[in-house]
Design a protein around this motif. Structure first.
Motif, PDB file in Angstrom:
ATOM      1  N   ASP A  19       0.832  -1.202   0.000  1.00 50.86           N
ATOM      2  CA  ASP A  19       0.000   0.000   0.000  1.00 50.86           C
ATOM      3  C   ASP A  19       0.864   1.247   0.000  1.00 50.86           C
ATOM      4  O   ASP A  19       0.427   2.306  -0.418  1.00 50.86           O
ATOM      5  N   GLY A  20       2.081   1.135   0.477  1.00 56.83           N
ATOM      6  CA  GLY A  20       3.005   2.260   0.483  1.00 56.83           C
ATOM      7  C   GLY A  20       3.105   2.931   1.834  1.00 56.83           C
ATOM      8  O   GLY A  20       2.266   2.757   2.708  1.00 56.83           O
ATOM      9  N   ARG A  21       4.138   3.714   1.981  1.00 56.25           N
ATOM     10  CA  ARG A  21       4.408   4.436   3.218  1.00 56.25           C
ATOM     11  C   ARG A  21       4.590   5.936   2.976  1.00 56.25           C
ATOM     12  O   ARG A  21       4.822   6.686   3.900  1.00 56.25           O
ATOM     13  N   VAL A  22       4.528   6.368   1.724  1.00 56.93           N
ATOM     14  CA  VAL A  22       4.839   7.753   1.380  1.00 56.93           C
ATOM     15  C   VAL A  22       3.541   8.558   1.233  1.00 56.93           C
ATOM     16  O   VAL A  22       2.616   8.124   0.539  1.00 56.93           O
ATOM     17  N   PRO A  23       3.461   9.745   1.862  1.00 55.41           N
ATOM     18  CA  PRO A  23       2.255  10.571   1.742  1.00 55.41           C
ATOM     19  C   PRO A  23       2.001  11.011   0.297  1.00 55.41           C
ATOM     20  O   PRO A  23       2.936  11.211  -0.482  1.00 55.41           O
ATOM     21  N   ILE A  24       0.733  11.169  -0.036  1.00 52.24           N
ATOM     22  CA  ILE A  24       0.336  11.620  -1.379  1.00 52.24           C
ATOM     23  C   ILE A  24       1.041  12.912  -1.766  1.00 52.24           C
ATOM     24  O   ILE A  24       1.400  13.120  -2.926  1.00 52.24           O
ATOM     25  N   ALA A  25       1.264  13.788  -0.803  1.00 53.48           N
ATOM     26  CA  ALA A  25       1.928  15.072  -1.080  1.00 53.48           C
ATOM     27  C   ALA A  25       3.322  14.887  -1.672  1.00 53.48           C
ATOM     28  O   ALA A  25       3.862  15.801  -2.291  1.00 53.48           O
ATOM     29  N   GLU A  26       3.907  13.702  -1.521  1.00 53.29           N
ATOM     30  CA  GLU A  26       5.260  13.443  -2.024  1.00 53.29           C
ATOM     31  C   GLU A  26       5.281  12.609  -3.302  1.00 53.29           C
ATOM     32  O   GLU A  26       6.299  11.993  -3.629  1.00 53.29           O
ATOM     33  N   LEU A  27       4.165  12.611  -4.050  1.00 54.79           N
ATOM     34  CA  LEU A  27       4.172  11.928  -5.353  1.00 54.79           C
ATOM     35  C   LEU A  27       5.191  12.589  -6.267  1.00 54.79           C
ATOM     36  O   LEU A  27       5.275  13.818  -6.331  1.00 54.79           O
ATOM     37  N   PRO A  28       5.993  11.803  -6.985  1.00 56.99           N
ATOM     38  CA  PRO A  28       6.957  12.410  -7.907  1.00 56.99           C
ATOM     39  C   PRO A  28       6.238  13.045  -9.092  1.00 56.99           C
ATOM     40  O   PRO A  28       5.198  12.570  -9.531  1.00 56.99           O
ATOM     41  N   LYS A  29       6.792  14.114  -9.595  1.00 64.88           N
ATOM     42  CA  LYS A  29       6.235  14.754 -10.785  1.00 64.88           C
ATOM     43  C   LYS A  29       6.655  13.924 -11.984  1.00 64.88           C
ATOM     44  O   LYS A  29       7.737  13.372 -11.986  1.00 64.88           O
ATOM     45  N   PRO A  30       5.874  13.737 -13.004  1.00 67.56           N
ATOM     46  CA  PRO A  30       4.584  14.341 -13.300  1.00 67.56           C
ATOM     47  C   PRO A  30       3.386  13.517 -12.833  1.00 67.56           C
ATOM     48  O   PRO A  30       2.266  13.796 -13.203  1.00 67.56           O
ATOM     49  N   LEU A  31       3.601  12.499 -12.003  1.00 67.32           N
ATOM     50  CA  LEU A  31       2.516  11.651 -11.532  1.00 67.32           C
ATOM     51  C   LEU A  31       1.554  12.459 -10.662  1.00 67.32           C
ATOM     52  O   LEU A  31       1.983  13.177  -9.769  1.00 67.32           O
ATOM     53  N   SER A  32       0.263  12.320 -10.962  1.00 64.55           N
ATOM     54  CA  SER A  32      -0.754  12.994 -10.145  1.00 64.55           C
ATOM     55  C   SER A  32      -2.020  12.154 -10.150  1.00 64.55           C
ATOM     56  O   SER A  32      -2.204  11.282 -10.988  1.00 64.55           O
ATOM     57  N   LEU A  33      -2.861  12.414  -9.187  1.00 66.85           N
ATOM     58  CA  LEU A  33      -4.133  11.712  -9.073  1.00 66.85           C
ATOM     59  C   LEU A  33      -5.268  12.684  -9.336  1.00 66.85           C
ATOM     60  O   LEU A  33      -5.156  13.841  -8.962  1.00 66.85           O
ATOM     61  N   PRO A  34      -6.343  12.264  -9.967  1.00 67.69           N
ATOM     62  CA  PRO A  34      -6.643  10.891 -10.372  1.00 67.69           C
ATOM     63  C   PRO A  34      -5.783  10.434 -11.548  1.00 67.69           C
ATOM     64  O   PRO A  34      -5.395  11.231 -12.394  1.00 67.69           O
ATOM     65  N   LEU A  35      -5.489   9.145 -11.561  1.00 74.18           N
ATOM     66  CA  LEU A  35      -4.720   8.522 -12.632  1.00 74.18           C
ATOM     67  C   LEU A  35      -5.706   7.892 -13.609  1.00 74.18           C
ATOM     68  O   LEU A  35      -6.388   6.928 -13.278  1.00 74.18           O
ATOM     69  N   THR A  36      -5.792   8.478 -14.784  1.00 69.80           N
ATOM     70  CA  THR A  36      -6.762   8.024 -15.787  1.00 69.80           C
ATOM     71  C   THR A  36      -6.240   6.816 -16.557  1.00 69.80           C
ATOM     72  O   THR A  36      -5.054   6.499 -16.521  1.00 69.80           O
ATOM     73  N   ASN A  37      -7.155   6.161 -17.259  1.00 73.48           N
ATOM     74  CA  ASN A  37      -6.877   4.949 -18.041  1.00 73.48           C
ATOM     75  C   ASN A  37      -6.411   3.798 -17.171  1.00 73.48           C
ATOM     76  O   ASN A  37      -5.812   2.845 -17.659  1.00 73.48           O
ATOM     77  N   CYS A  38      -6.652   3.905 -15.873  1.00 73.22           N
ATOM     78  CA  CYS A  38      -6.320   2.848 -14.931  1.00 73.22           C
ATOM     79  C   CYS A  38      -7.588   2.500 -14.156  1.00 73.22           C
ATOM     80  O   CYS A  38      -7.966   3.197 -13.219  1.00 73.22           O
ATOM     81  N   HIS A  39      -8.255   1.456 -14.582  1.00 74.87           N
ATOM     82  CA  HIS A  39      -9.486   0.989 -13.931  1.00 74.87           C
ATOM     83  C   HIS A  39      -9.047   0.192 -12.706  1.00 74.87           C
ATOM     84  O   HIS A  39      -8.250  -0.732 -12.819  1.00 74.87           O
ATOM     85  N   TYR A  40      -9.577   0.558 -11.536  1.00 77.96           N
ATOM     86  CA  TYR A  40      -8.991   0.102 -10.278  1.00 77.96           C
ATOM     87  C   TYR A  40     -10.027  -0.502  -9.349  1.00 77.96           C
ATOM     88  O   TYR A  40     -11.102   0.066  -9.141  1.00 77.96           O
ATOM     89  N   CYS A  41      -9.697  -1.655  -8.793  1.00 71.89           N
ATOM     90  CA  CYS A  41     -10.539  -2.323  -7.798  1.00 71.89           C
ATOM     91  C   CYS A  41      -9.624  -2.839  -6.701  1.00 71.89           C
ATOM     92  O   CYS A  41      -8.742  -3.659  -6.967  1.00 71.89           O
ATOM     93  N   SER A  42      -9.785  -2.318  -5.485  1.00 73.85           N
ATOM     94  CA  SER A  42      -8.971  -2.788  -4.363  1.00 73.85           C
ATOM     95  C   SER A  42      -9.843  -2.894  -3.126  1.00 73.85           C
ATOM     96  O   SER A  42     -10.996  -2.467  -3.132  1.00 73.85           O
ATOM     97  N   ASN A  43      -9.264  -3.425  -2.061  1.00 74.83           N
ATOM     98  CA  ASN A  43     -10.048  -3.533  -0.845  1.00 74.83           C
ATOM     99  C   ASN A  43     -10.305  -2.177  -0.192  1.00 74.83           C
ATOM    100  O   ASN A  43     -10.906  -2.110   0.867  1.00 74.83           O
ATOM    101  N   TYR A  44      -9.929  -1.083  -0.837  1.00 75.38           N
ATOM    102  CA  TYR A  44     -10.233   0.270  -0.359  1.00 75.38           C
ATOM    103  C   TYR A  44     -11.242   0.990  -1.255  1.00 75.38           C
ATOM    104  O   TYR A  44     -11.617   2.120  -0.970  1.00 75.38           O
ATOM    105  N   THR A  45     -11.654   0.386  -2.362  1.00 71.46           N
ATOM    106  CA  THR A  45     -12.589   1.053  -3.269  1.00 71.46           C
ATOM    107  C   THR A  45     -14.025   0.607  -2.993  1.00 71.46           C
ATOM    108  O   THR A  45     -14.251  -0.511  -2.527  1.00 71.46           O
ATOM    109  N   PRO A  46     -14.983   1.478  -3.299  1.00 71.83           N
ATOM    110  CA  PRO A  46     -16.393   1.117  -3.097  1.00 71.83           C
ATOM    111  C   PRO A  46     -16.784  -0.097  -3.942  1.00 71.83           C
ATOM    112  O   PRO A  46     -16.319  -0.255  -5.070  1.00 71.83           O
ATOM    113  N   ASN A  47     -17.619  -0.945  -3.375  1.00 72.13           N
ATOM    114  CA  ASN A  47     -18.166  -2.120  -4.067  1.00 72.13           C
ATOM    115  C   ASN A  47     -17.103  -3.105  -4.559  1.00 72.13           C
ATOM    116  O   ASN A  47     -17.335  -3.826  -5.534  1.00 72.13           O
TER     117      ASN A  47
END
Length: 114
Positions: A19-47
């Motif tokens: 899951d990671g240990r690094v805060p969202i504020a420290e995402l490397p550039k140019p990575l940003s959220l939301p990340l498009t074209n990535c359909h995501y299902c995890s134990n943290y997502t709704p349904n």
């Protein structure tokens, strides 16, 4: 210009370390959220119990607003290699080692019996 994206599926499962240990504020550039074209299902997502994929990865889809190494991989595959990515991720916590080395079992030299 519309691109033909190649579909790709990744199944990621393991301990909570992924899951990671690094805060969202420290995402490397140019990575940003939301990340498009990535359909995501995890134990943290709704349904997720029903296998419902989100249209993208959002901050709310991550554990405690932290990110892990896999997010960089998803970025490279979707934004640089132009894949239409489907990610199924499941993690289970409680087994990580503290950064300070404290809080876990102490492993020392074995004592002989007798």
């Amino acid at each position: 210009m519309e691109t033909n994206r190649k579909p790709l599926t990744i199944i990621s499962a393991g301990q909570s370390n992924i899951d990671g240990r690094v805060p969202i504020a420290e995402l490397p550039k140019p990575l940003s959220l939301p990340l498009t074209n990535c359909h995501y299902c995890s134990n943290y997502t709704p349904n997720h119990e029903a296998g419902v994929f989100q249209d993208s990865i959002k901050v709310s889809d991550l554990s405690d607003n932290r990110w892990g190494f896999d997010l960089v991989t998803y970025y490279c595959l979707t934004q640089l290699a132009h894949y239409d990515l489907y990610v199924m991720k499941c993690t289970e916590g409680g087994t990580s080692v503290a950064v300070t080395g404290e809080g876990g079992p102490i492993i020392g030299p074995r004592k002989s019996i007798g």
